[in-house]
Design a protein around this motif. Structure first.
Motif, short mmCIF file in Angstrom:
data_model
loop_
_atom_site.label_atom_id
_atom_site.label_comp_id
_atom_site.label_asym_id
_atom_site.label_seq_id
_atom_site.Cartn_x
_atom_site.Cartn_y
_atom_site.Cartn_z
N GLY A 260 0.53 10.06 -15.01
CA GLY A 260 1.83 9.99 -15.65
C GLY A 260 2.70 8.83 -15.19
O GLY A 260 3.77 8.60 -15.75
N PHE A 261 2.24 8.08 -14.15
CA PHE A 261 3.05 6.98 -13.61
C PHE A 261 2.29 5.65 -13.61
O PHE A 261 2.75 4.67 -14.16
CB PHE A 261 3.52 7.31 -12.19
CG PHE A 261 4.52 8.42 -12.14
CD1 PHE A 261 5.87 8.18 -12.31
CD2 PHE A 261 4.10 9.73 -11.95
CE1 PHE A 261 6.81 9.21 -12.29
CE2 PHE A 261 5.02 10.78 -11.92
CZ PHE A 261 6.38 10.51 -12.09
N PRO B 255 0.83 -1.21 0.00
CA PRO B 255 0.00 0.00 0.00
C PRO B 255 0.86 1.27 0.00
O PRO B 255 1.86 1.35 0.71
CB PRO B 255 -0.80 -0.13 1.30
CG PRO B 255 -0.87 -1.60 1.55
CD PRO B 255 0.46 -2.13 1.09
N GLY B 256 0.46 2.20 -0.83
CA GLY B 256 1.19 3.47 -0.93
C GLY B 256 2.26 3.46 -2.01
O GLY B 256 2.71 4.53 -2.44
N GLN B 257 2.67 2.29 -2.47
CA GLN B 257 3.70 2.21 -3.50
C GLN B 257 3.05 2.36 -4.88
O GLN B 257 2.03 1.75 -5.18
CB GLN B 257 4.42 0.87 -3.43
CG GLN B 257 5.47 0.66 -4.51
CD GLN B 257 6.12 -0.71 -4.42
OE1 GLN B 257 6.17 -1.30 -3.33
NE2 GLN B 257 6.61 -1.22 -5.52
N VAL B 258 3.67 3.20 -5.72
CA VAL B 258 3.16 3.41 -7.07
C VAL B 258 3.70 2.32 -7.98
O VAL B 258 4.91 2.07 -8.03
CB VAL B 258 3.57 4.79 -7.61
CG1 VAL B 258 3.05 4.97 -9.04
CG2 VAL B 258 3.03 5.89 -6.71
N LEU B 259 2.79 1.65 -8.70
CA LEU B 259 3.16 0.64 -9.68
C LEU B 259 2.81 1.16 -11.07
O LEU B 259 1.69 1.61 -11.30
CB LEU B 259 2.44 -0.67 -9.41
CG LEU B 259 2.77 -1.38 -8.10
CD1 LEU B 259 1.92 -2.64 -7.95
CD2 LEU B 259 4.24 -1.73 -8.03
N SER B 260 3.78 1.11 -11.97
CA SER B 260 3.53 1.57 -13.33
C SER B 260 2.64 0.57 -14.06
O SER B 260 2.52 -0.61 -13.66
CB SER B 260 4.84 1.73 -14.08
OG SER B 260 5.43 0.47 -14.34
N ARG B 261 2.05 1.01 -15.15
CA ARG B 261 1.25 0.10 -15.97
C ARG B 261 2.11 -1.03 -16.50
O ARG B 261 1.66 -2.17 -16.61
CB ARG B 261 0.59 0.87 -17.11
CG ARG B 261 -0.52 1.83 -16.64
CD ARG B 261 -1.03 2.68 -17.79
NE ARG B 261 -2.16 3.49 -17.40
CZ ARG B 261 -2.06 4.66 -16.75
NH1 ARG B 261 -0.85 5.12 -16.43
NH2 ARG B 261 -3.14 5.35 -16.44
N GLN B 262 3.36 -0.73 -16.85
CA GLN B 262 4.26 -1.77 -17.35
C GLN B 262 4.53 -2.82 -16.28
O GLN B 262 4.57 -4.02 -16.57
CB GLN B 262 5.58 -1.15 -17.82
CG GLN B 262 5.43 -0.22 -19.02
CD GLN B 262 4.95 -0.95 -20.26
OE1 GLN B 262 5.43 -2.03 -20.57
NE2 GLN B 262 3.99 -0.38 -20.96
N GLN B 263 4.71 -2.39 -15.04
CA GLN B 263 4.92 -3.36 -13.95
C GLN B 263 3.70 -4.25 -13.76
O GLN B 263 3.82 -5.46 -13.55
CB GLN B 263 5.23 -2.61 -12.65
CG GLN B 263 6.62 -1.99 -12.59
CD GLN B 263 6.81 -1.16 -11.34
OE1 GLN B 263 6.04 -0.23 -11.07
NE2 GLN B 263 7.82 -1.51 -10.55
#
Length: 229
Positions: free
Chosen positions: A221-222, A170-178
């Motif tokens: 954007g992320f 929770p709180g960690q940004v995951l990119s679409r690629q990830q």
């Protein structure tokens, strides 16, 4: 050997796909209309549905919604154009994946295997407590059960995998690629439509107001971040 239901109105395409999948060792039941496909599903079982979007009578979008309302049967949509609107609409209707025509048999076979792996529950479990509480949402990783206010939430396999991946940190940004790599596997890199459509379906099931998401937040954007913060 898999049992495949193919719903495709173009006879040449239908015959070609049926022949190619039969050569792969599958049993293929092929019909020409959505109505015939739904009637089949009320009488027989299959492992995966291949669904053309442009059908006579009931179109593929409505057929997809009706199949999804019956349960978690994996659905791969077939589209004649790499058209964002059609593809996103099909994914939002409940499809797990899509293939653009003309379909290469090897690509289709890989997509079928991938959606069946997701449907088969091959989901990584994290360490620590198997049951997590995120506001009104409870995630039982051991049992692969999600509840909202104590009521089980019916998630399709891909939606469940996406939720488990997002909620791992929770709180960690995951990119679409990830997310594409973790949920849809390596061959799907580059197509963020799969992620965005699945996020929309997931939000509709777990958020109080899907237009103002708290649990699955967009980081412009992320990618996406799981909350609440």
């Amino acid at each position: 050997m898999l049992r495949v239901l193919l719903i495709e109105d173009h006879q040449t395409v239908r015959d070609g796909l049926q022949m190619a999948l039969t050569r792969q060792g599958h049993t293929v039941d092929a019909v020409a209309t959505g109505e015939q496909g739904l009637a089949y599903l009320h009488e027989d079982a299959c492992d995966v549905v291949l669904l053309d979007l442009m059908l006579p009578g009931m179109d593929g979008f409505e057929v997809c919604q009706r199949i999804r309302s019956l349960g978690d049967l994996p659905i791969i949509i077939l589209t004649a154009r790499n058209d964002d609107i059609d593809i996103v609409a099909g994914l939002e209707a409940g499809a797990d994946d899509y293939v653009v025509k003309p379909v290469r048999a090897r690509v289709l076979e890989a997509r079928i295997r991938a959606v069946l792996r997701r449907a088969g529950g091959e989901i990584r479990r994290s360490g620590g407590e198997p049951v997590e509480q995120h506001g009104a949402l409870t995630i039982d990783r051991a049992a692969l059960v999600v509840r909202r206010n104590g009521v089980p939430v019916g998630l399709a396999p891909t939606e469940l995998r996406l939720l488990l991946e997002l909620s791992r940190a929770p709180g960690q940004v995951l990119s679409r690629q990830q997310l594409l790599k973790a949920v849809w596997e390596h061959g799907y890199l580059g197509d963020s439509r799969l992620v965005d459509a699945c996020v929309q379906r997931l939000r509709a099931k777990i958020e109080d107001d899907s237009s103002k998401p708290v649990l699955v937040q967009t980081v412009r954007g992320f990618g996406y971040r799981f909350g609440p913060l």
